[in-house]
Design an enzyme around this catalytic site. Structure first.
Site, PDB file in Angstrom:
ATOM      1  N   GLY A  30       0.823  -1.216   0.000  1.00  0.00           N
ATOM      2  CA  GLY A  30       0.000   0.000   0.000  1.00  0.00           C
ATOM      3  C   GLY A  30       0.849   1.254   0.000  1.00  0.00           C
ATOM      4  O   GLY A  30       2.018   1.224  -0.379  1.00  0.00           O
ATOM      5  N   LEU A  32       0.411   3.612  -2.042  1.00  0.00           N
ATOM      6  CA  LEU A  32       0.764   3.486  -3.467  1.00  0.00           C
ATOM      7  C   LEU A  32       1.189   4.826  -4.067  1.00  0.00           C
ATOM      8  O   LEU A  32       0.596   5.866  -3.797  1.00  0.00           O
ATOM      9  CB  LEU A  32      -0.428   2.922  -4.241  1.00  0.00           C
ATOM     10  CG  LEU A  32      -0.928   1.553  -3.773  1.00  0.00           C
ATOM     11  CD1 LEU A  32      -2.053   1.064  -4.678  1.00  0.00           C
ATOM     12  CD2 LEU A  32       0.191   0.520  -3.723  1.00  0.00           C
ATOM     13  N   HIS A  36       4.268   2.160  -8.025  1.00  0.00           N
ATOM     14  CA  HIS A  36       3.371   0.998  -7.978  1.00  0.00           C
ATOM     15  C   HIS A  36       2.472   0.971  -9.220  1.00  0.00           C
ATOM     16  O   HIS A  36       2.228  -0.093  -9.793  1.00  0.00           O
ATOM     17  CB  HIS A  36       2.481   1.064  -6.734  1.00  0.00           C
ATOM     18  CG  HIS A  36       3.216   0.943  -5.439  1.00  0.00           C
ATOM     19  ND1 HIS A  36       3.411   2.009  -4.590  1.00  0.00           N
ATOM     20  CD2 HIS A  36       3.802  -0.116  -4.840  1.00  0.00           C
ATOM     21  CE1 HIS A  36       4.076   1.614  -3.529  1.00  0.00           C
ATOM     22  NE2 HIS A  36       4.330   0.327  -3.651  1.00  0.00           N
ATOM     23  N   GLY A 145       9.118  -4.679  -8.416  1.00  0.00           N
ATOM     24  CA  GLY A 145       9.964  -3.574  -8.835  1.00  0.00           C
ATOM     25  C   GLY A 145      11.448  -3.900  -8.701  1.00  0.00           C
ATOM     26  O   GLY A 145      11.876  -4.537  -7.741  1.00  0.00           O
ATOM     27  N   ASP A 148      13.562  -2.825  -5.406  1.00  0.00           N
ATOM     28  CA  ASP A 148      13.964  -3.801  -4.384  1.00  0.00           C
ATOM     29  C   ASP A 148      14.629  -4.964  -5.121  1.00  0.00           C
ATOM     30  O   ASP A 148      14.047  -6.043  -5.267  1.00  0.00           O
ATOM     31  CB  ASP A 148      12.746  -4.281  -3.601  1.00  0.00           C
ATOM     32  CG  ASP A 148      12.088  -3.149  -2.835  1.00  0.00           C
ATOM     33  OD1 ASP A 148      12.535  -2.840  -1.737  1.00  0.00           O
ATOM     34  OD2 ASP A 148      11.133  -2.548  -3.378  1.00  0.00           O
ATOM     35  N   GLN A 151      15.236  -8.299  -3.390  1.00  0.00           N
ATOM     36  CA  GLN A 151      13.923  -8.948  -3.193  1.00  0.00           C
ATOM     37  C   GLN A 151      13.441  -9.609  -4.485  1.00  0.00           C
ATOM     38  O   GLN A 151      12.920 -10.725  -4.467  1.00  0.00           O
ATOM     39  CB  GLN A 151      12.911  -7.912  -2.719  1.00  0.00           C
ATOM     40  CG  GLN A 151      11.469  -8.398  -2.731  1.00  0.00           C
ATOM     41  CD  GLN A 151      10.506  -7.387  -2.154  1.00  0.00           C
ATOM     42  OE1 GLN A 151      10.388  -7.268  -0.950  1.00  0.00           O
ATOM     43  NE2 GLN A 151       9.807  -6.647  -3.005  1.00  0.00           N
ATOM     44  N   ARG A 185       8.482   5.136   1.629  1.00  0.00           N
ATOM     45  CA  ARG A 185       9.190   5.684   2.800  1.00  0.00           C
ATOM     46  C   ARG A 185       9.701   7.105   2.548  1.00  0.00           C
ATOM     47  O   ARG A 185      10.092   7.781   3.502  1.00  0.00           O
ATOM     48  CB  ARG A 185      10.334   4.759   3.218  1.00  0.00           C
ATOM     49  CG  ARG A 185       9.843   3.477   3.876  1.00  0.00           C
ATOM     50  CD  ARG A 185      10.960   2.662   4.511  1.00  0.00           C
ATOM     51  NE  ARG A 185      10.453   1.596   5.343  1.00  0.00           N
ATOM     52  CZ  ARG A 185      10.376   0.302   4.994  1.00  0.00           C
ATOM     53  NH1 ARG A 185      10.796  -0.082   3.804  1.00  0.00           N
ATOM     54  NH2 ARG A 185       9.897  -0.591   5.835  1.00  0.00           N
TER      55      ARG A 185
HETATM   56  O1  PAF Z   1       8.005  -4.833  -1.838  1.00  0.00           O
HETATM   57  C1  PAF Z   1       7.032  -4.869  -1.064  1.00  0.00           C
HETATM   58  O2  PAF Z   1       6.177  -3.985  -1.038  1.00  0.00           O
HETATM   59  C2  PAF Z   1       6.876  -6.046  -0.117  1.00  0.00           C
HETATM   60  O3  PAF Z   1       8.114  -6.487   0.339  1.00  0.00           O
HETATM   61  C3  PAF Z   1       6.049  -7.192  -0.691  1.00  0.00           C
HETATM   62  C4  PAF Z   1       6.722  -7.829  -1.911  1.00  0.00           C
HETATM   63  C5  PAF Z   1       4.666  -6.709  -1.093  1.00  0.00           C
HETATM   64  C6  PAF Z   1       5.884  -8.315   0.351  1.00  0.00           C
HETATM   65  O4  PAF Z   1       5.245  -7.844   1.490  1.00  0.00           O
END
Ligand code: PAF
Length: 276
Positions: A30, A32, A36, A145, A148, A151, A185
């Site tokens: 969220g 957003l 996003h 994205g 990150d 990730q 953030r």
């Molecule tokens: O990148 C994010 O916003 C979060 O780490 C995710 C992938 C939605 C998992 O909570």
């Protein structure tokens, strides 16, 4: 008209009505922003309908982190999405982690080092919730994205290792005019901190130029770390040049590489990365 659902059963019922159309998913927490929205736009290139999940996942925050303060702005989020998403999935913590929940997914490979050195809990929380979200929706594709970047690689590894029949697509980072990567953030930054934050991307670009021209990757990282301190960053967690696919250490730019950074302006931790 976007359908907002809060349980996995409702999500699956809503998706069943859309099948056999191709489904894309964009997992989010969220708050957003345009970044996003660009992930949703990317998902729409590969799918007929997009599911956006909005869930501030408690298991990826350590007790000292900003879980309570993390912005929760569902009404604004729905407005921001307009009718870009067919379904928005906003589960409660109880829905995702029912009483007695006892499973954690740990991904090796690209999760080693970098973020894990500073947020050791992080990728297990991300991998567990992403696996649950993907299994709940079983989309054809899901978009994450490049902002990150670690990730993104961890999610790719997770999907490959668990054999989930879902294609993971990375989408480029959206930036402000001065280079600052869009992030939920950024809302924490004061006006002064916002100016300092902009230098992160400029310093990464300088480091890339130095790495390319000198070939001395460790010196390029060290110079960039010093530049961040001089720009007013309160703490530098890392600046690292790594292999772009595995995030392994590299000593030369012989294969695609990536520079990754994490640093704090005031109390706000920013991350960024770029291809080399
Ligand atoms: O990148 C994010 O916003 C979060 O780490 C995710 C992938 C939605 C998992 O909570």
């Amino acid at each position: 008209m976007t359908q907002v659902v809060t349980t996995v059963a409702e999500l699956r019922a809503a998706l069943a009505l859309l099948k056999p159309a191709r489904i894309g998913m964009v997992p989010t927490m969220g708050a957003l922003h345009d970044g996003h929205v660009s992930l949703v736009t990317e998902a729409k290139k590969h799918a007929d309908h997009v599911v956006v999940s909005i869930f501030v996942n408690p298991t990826q925050f350590a007790p000292n982190e900003d879980f309570d303060a993390y912005p929760r702005t569902l009404d604004a989020d729905l407005k921001k999405l307009g009718d870009a998403a067919a379904i928005v999935f906003t589960p409660t913590a109880r829905e995702m982690y029912p009483e007695g929940f006892a499973t954690t997914i740990t991904v090796g490979g690209p999760s080693a080092g970098l973020e894990t050195d500073f947020r050791p809990h992080f990728f297990a929380g991300v991998a567990t919730v992403v696996a649950k979200l993907l299994i709940a929706a079983l989309p054809d594709i899901a978009v994450f994205g490049e902002k990150d970047y670690q990730q993104l690689l961890v999610v790719k590894q997770l999907v490959r290792d668990l054999g989930l029949p879902i294609r993971i697509i990375g989408a480029p980072t959206l930036r402000e005019a001065d280079g600052l990567a869009l992030s939920s953030r950024n809302a924490y930054l004061s006006a002064d901190e916002r100016k300092i934050a902009a230098s992160l991307n400029a310093i990464l670009k300088d480091a890339i130029a130095t790495a390319r021209s000198t070939g001395n990757l460790r010196a390029a990282e060290a110079t960039a770390i010093e530049a961040l301190w001089n720009a007013g960053f309160a703490h530098v967690d890392y600046i690292a040049i790594r292999d772009a696919e595995s995030l392994d250490h590299v000593t030369a730019l012989e294969r695609p590489a990536r520079i990754l950074a994490a640093a704090k302006v005031g109390k706000t931790r920013l991350i960024d990365n770029m291809a080399i």
